[in-house]
Structure formats: C-alpha cells, structure tokens
Enzyme design. Structure first.
Site, PDB file in Angstrom:
ATOM      1  CB  SER A 138      -0.877   0.004   1.257  1.00  0.00           C
ATOM      2  OG  SER A 138      -1.532   1.248   1.390  1.00  0.00           O
ATOM      3  CE1 TYR A 148      -3.443  -2.168   5.583  1.00  0.00           C
ATOM      4  CE2 TYR A 148      -2.978   0.071   4.869  1.00  0.00           C
ATOM      5  CZ  TYR A 148      -3.381  -1.224   4.579  1.00  0.00           C
ATOM      6  OH  TYR A 148      -3.719  -1.569   3.286  1.00  0.00           O
TER       7      TYR A 148
HETATM    8  N1  LIG Z   1      -8.943  -0.727  -0.525  1.00  0.00           N
HETATM    9  C1  LIG Z   1      -7.912   0.083  -0.407  1.00  0.00           C
HETATM   10  O1  LIG Z   1      -8.062   1.314  -0.374  1.00  0.00           O
HETATM   11  C2  LIG Z   1      -6.518  -0.485  -0.316  1.00  0.00           C
HETATM   12  C3  LIG Z   1      -5.442   0.382  -0.539  1.00  0.00           C
HETATM   13  C4  LIG Z   1      -4.143  -0.107  -0.480  1.00  0.00           C
HETATM   14  C5  LIG Z   1      -3.922  -1.454  -0.234  1.00  0.00           C
HETATM   15  N2  LIG Z   1      -4.983  -2.278  -0.016  1.00  0.00           N
HETATM   16  C6  LIG Z   1      -4.680  -3.695   0.247  1.00  0.00           C
HETATM   17  O2  LIG Z   1      -5.332  -4.479  -0.721  1.00  0.00           O
HETATM   18  C7  LIG Z   1      -5.570  -5.799  -0.212  1.00  0.00           C
HETATM   19  C8  LIG Z   1      -6.993  -6.214  -0.506  1.00  0.00           C
HETATM   20  O3  LIG Z   1      -7.885  -5.334   0.172  1.00  0.00           O
HETATM   21  P1  LIG Z   1      -9.312  -4.932  -0.398  1.00  0.00           P
HETATM   22  O4  LIG Z   1      -9.371  -3.464  -0.358  1.00  0.00           O
HETATM   23  O5  LIG Z   1      -9.591  -5.645  -1.662  1.00  0.00           O
HETATM   24  O6  LIG Z   1     -10.202  -5.484   0.819  1.00  0.00           O
HETATM   25  P2  LIG Z   1     -11.588  -6.310   0.883  1.00  0.00           P
HETATM   26  O7  LIG Z   1     -12.527  -5.879  -0.195  1.00  0.00           O
HETATM   27  O8  LIG Z   1     -12.037  -6.169   2.294  1.00  0.00           O
HETATM   28  O9  LIG Z   1     -11.143  -7.822   0.602  1.00  0.00           O
HETATM   29  C9  LIG Z   1     -10.359  -8.541   1.519  1.00  0.00           C
HETATM   30  C10 LIG Z   1     -10.232 -10.000   1.065  1.00  0.00           C
HETATM   31  O10 LIG Z   1      -9.314 -10.663   1.947  1.00  0.00           O
HETATM   32  C11 LIG Z   1      -9.931 -11.820   2.524  1.00  0.00           C
HETATM   33  N3  LIG Z   1      -9.410 -11.983   3.892  1.00  0.00           N
HETATM   34  C12 LIG Z   1      -9.406 -11.064   4.901  1.00  0.00           C
HETATM   35  N4  LIG Z   1      -8.882 -11.585   6.019  1.00  0.00           N
HETATM   36  C13 LIG Z   1      -8.523 -12.855   5.709  1.00  0.00           C
HETATM   37  C14 LIG Z   1      -7.939 -13.933   6.457  1.00  0.00           C
HETATM   38  N5  LIG Z   1      -7.644 -13.803   7.753  1.00  0.00           N
HETATM   39  N6  LIG Z   1      -7.718 -15.107   5.831  1.00  0.00           N
HETATM   40  C15 LIG Z   1      -8.051 -15.266   4.532  1.00  0.00           C
HETATM   41  N7  LIG Z   1      -8.603 -14.302   3.775  1.00  0.00           N
HETATM   42  C16 LIG Z   1      -8.851 -13.120   4.361  1.00  0.00           C
HETATM   43  C17 LIG Z   1     -11.452 -11.511   2.487  1.00  0.00           C
HETATM   44  O11 LIG Z   1     -12.256 -12.689   2.440  1.00  0.00           O
HETATM   45  P3  LIG Z   1     -12.896 -13.369   3.787  1.00  0.00           P
HETATM   46  O12 LIG Z   1     -13.427 -12.242   4.634  1.00  0.00           O
HETATM   47  O13 LIG Z   1     -13.919 -14.319   3.295  1.00  0.00           O
HETATM   48  O14 LIG Z   1     -11.750 -14.084   4.441  1.00  0.00           O
HETATM   49  C18 LIG Z   1     -11.546 -10.767   1.148  1.00  0.00           C
HETATM   50  O15 LIG Z   1     -11.602 -11.687   0.085  1.00  0.00           O
HETATM   51  C19 LIG Z   1      -5.211  -5.733   1.282  1.00  0.00           C
HETATM   52  O16 LIG Z   1      -3.935  -6.298   1.489  1.00  0.00           O
HETATM   53  C20 LIG Z   1      -5.183  -4.245   1.584  1.00  0.00           C
HETATM   54  O17 LIG Z   1      -4.327  -3.941   2.649  1.00  0.00           O
HETATM   55  C21 LIG Z   1      -6.261  -1.834  -0.057  1.00  0.00           C
END
Ligand SMILES: NC(=O)c1ccc[n+]([C@@H]2O[C@H](COP(=O)([O-])OP(=O)(O)OC[C@H]3O[C@@H](n4cnc5c(N)ncnc54)[C@H](OP(=O)(O)O)[C@@H]3O)[C@@H](O)[C@H]2O)c1
Length: 255
Positions: A138, A148
């Site tokens: 990120s 984070y």
């Molecule tokens: N959205 C943003 O603004 C942003 C910005 C920078 C970086 N990121 C990074 O992008 C990545 C994806 O985030 P996102 O924004 O797509 O979030 P999201 O929509 O909340 O999706 C998170 C995914 O991770 C899975 N997950 C969460 N905890 C888990 C665990 N303990 N074991 C296995 N699976 C797990 C969830 O499925 P289940 O709940 O079914 O397990 C879901 O499929 C993360 O690493 C986040 O830090 C996000």
C-alpha cells in the site's frame, strides 16, 4: 495453461485480479475464510470465463491453514505459476492500546502469511525457472500512520528483498502499492472515508491491469496511476520530520 493462486480473491482488489486473470484464460485457486462466498465466486468465474477454479477455505491468521496453502503452492503435479498475496485489512487500533491482539492478528495475516507463502512459491518457482509473485502492499507503507503503515512498509521492503534473492532465476516479484480503492476494506475497518477527495480513488480493475503489466515487465514496485506515482515521488524526497507531521495530520482527520 497458467494457474494463479489469489488470497482474498473473493472481494475488492483480489476479486479484480481473479476477473483479469480469468479473462485471459488462467485457472485460479482462490483462498478466503467465507466458504459460501468462495463457492459463489468460483461458480460465477467458471460459468463466465470457462476456466478451472479451485477454492481453499483458510484463515491466514492460522499457521496450519497457511501451511496448507504453502503445500498447494509447492505442488509439482499441479503447479502454481502466479501467487498473489492480497488478503488484508485496515488496522484502526492505536499502538498504545492495552490489547495488542488486533495488531498481532494483522501481523499474522499481512506479514507472517506473506512471508511463508512467498517463500514457498519462490522456492518452487526458482526450481522451475519461472513464475510471478505479487504482494499487495500500500502507499500507506510510505507514511507513518500506525501499524498498518508499518506492516505495509515491511511488505514492500520484503518484496524488494525477495526480488533480489530471486534475481536472474526467471521469477518476477512485484509489490503493488495502491492508494485509495473502493472495496469493502474501509467499511470492514470502520474507516471514515468522507474526507477523501474523488481524485484519490483508484479503480480496482484498472490498477490490476497496470500491475499485471508491471509484473510481466519485471517491475519490482507497482504504483498505480500517474497521480500516485507523482505523489509518492514527492513523499520519498520529503524529510522524514515533514512526512511524520503530514502523517499525524492525516491520521487525526481519519478518526
Ligand atoms: N482498498 C484500499 O483502499 C486499499 C489500498 C491499499 C492497499 N490495499 C490492500 O489491498 C488488499 C486487498 O484489500 P481490499 O481493499 O480488496 O479489501 P476487501 O474488499 O475487504 O477484501 C479482503 C479479502 O481478503 C480476505 N481476507 C481477509 N482476512 C482474511 C484472512 N484472515 N484469511 C483469509 N482471507 C482473508 C477476504 O475474504 P474473507 O473475509 O472471506 O476471508 C476478502 O476476500 C489488502 O492487502 C489491503 O491492505 C487496499
């Protein structure tokens, strides 16, 4: 035919990776905790793109679950060509809170699992002489906004080190560093996004397309969009004192 394993492939950025790879005909292995959602996502992708989709119900905070995925990654009969360590979540807890379990949980999922899975994939891919590892980090890793930020700074530094260790082996290693992306991330972490200007939001499908291009080109750091590339370029040149002051201001506006 290539196969990609995506952690957190059922939502947000992980689901965008799944769609992009399915569209080009790759088979998928999706990992997440929610069994119903995994099976719905798999059915949808299979029907829409006529690809093979395997699912692994696993909690990446549980070491034995991570070991199960590592075993899948090292399979010789059913090789994995691409690993995307994407699963993650926001961490709101303060560093001085008496209960450190939210921090430990975050470290287990976003550091320990990334370390174990990248290592397993890297070993196997090196032997094969090809493969791709993408770790979703990120832009938060470039600033000082709590655990984070610290975790994502680790993900980026770790990915750069892994890229060095695997340099010249045919294995590409990339850290994806997105800014704000509309996913379930903020709601799950109860992060107030009301003050985030439209300009700062990125499209998940676009950033995934760009990241896959960067990874194929052997780029170790993938920062999606021109505006974030410029912003991070400036951030990297700022004195740390200034950066800490900006981080402080940003974090106080978020709660
Ligand atoms: N959205 C943003 O603004 C942003 C910005 C920078 C970086 N990121 C990074 O992008 C990545 C994806 O985030 P996102 O924004 O797509 O979030 P999201 O929509 O909340 O999706 C998170 C995914 O991770 C899975 N997950 C969460 N905890 C888990 C665990 N303990 N074991 C296995 N699976 C797990 C969830 O499925 P289940 O709940 O079914 O397990 C879901 O499929 C993360 O690493 C986040 O830090 C996000």
């Amino acid at each position: 035919m290539a196969t990609a394993l995506i952690t957190g492939g059922t939502s947000g950025i992980g689901a965008a990776f799944a769609r992009a790879l399915a569209e080009r005909g790759d088979d998928l292995v999706l990992v997440a905790r929610n069994a119903d959602r995994l099976s719905e996502t798999a059915t949808e992708l299979k029907e829409r793109y006529a690809i093979g989709v395997e699912t692994i119900i696993a909690d990446l905070a549980v070491r034995d679950d991570v070991l199960r995925i590592a075993e899948r990654l090292t399979s010789v009969e059913q090789p994995i060509d691409m690993l995307i360590n994407n699963a993650g979540f926001g961490v709101r807890a303060k560093l001085t809170d008496p209960d450190t379990t939210p921090h430990e949980h975050a470290i287990d999922v976003m550091i320990r699992a990334v370390l174990m899975l990248s290592g397993a994939a890297g070993r196997t891919m090196r032997q094969r002489g090809s493969g791709t590892i993408i770790n979703v980090s990120s832009t938060a890793g470039f600033v000082a906004m709590g655990n984070y930020s610290a975790i994502k700074a680790w993900v980026t530094a770790y990915t750069e080190s892994l890229a060095n260790e695997l340099h010249g082996t045919g294995v590409n290693v990339t850290a994806l560093c997105p800014g704000w992306v509309r996913t379930e991330f903020h709601e799950r972490a109860r992060i107030n996004v009301g003050s985030i200007p439209d300009l700062l939001w990125l499209d998940a499908d676009q950033l995934v397309t760009d990241c896959l291009q960067d990874a194929a080109a052997g780029k170790v750091i993938s920062i999606p969009s021109k505006r974030y590339k410029v912003m991070i370029g400036i951030v990297e040149r700022l004195p740390h004192r200034t950066l800490r002051a900006i981080s402080r201001k940003l974090r106080s506006g978020r709660h």
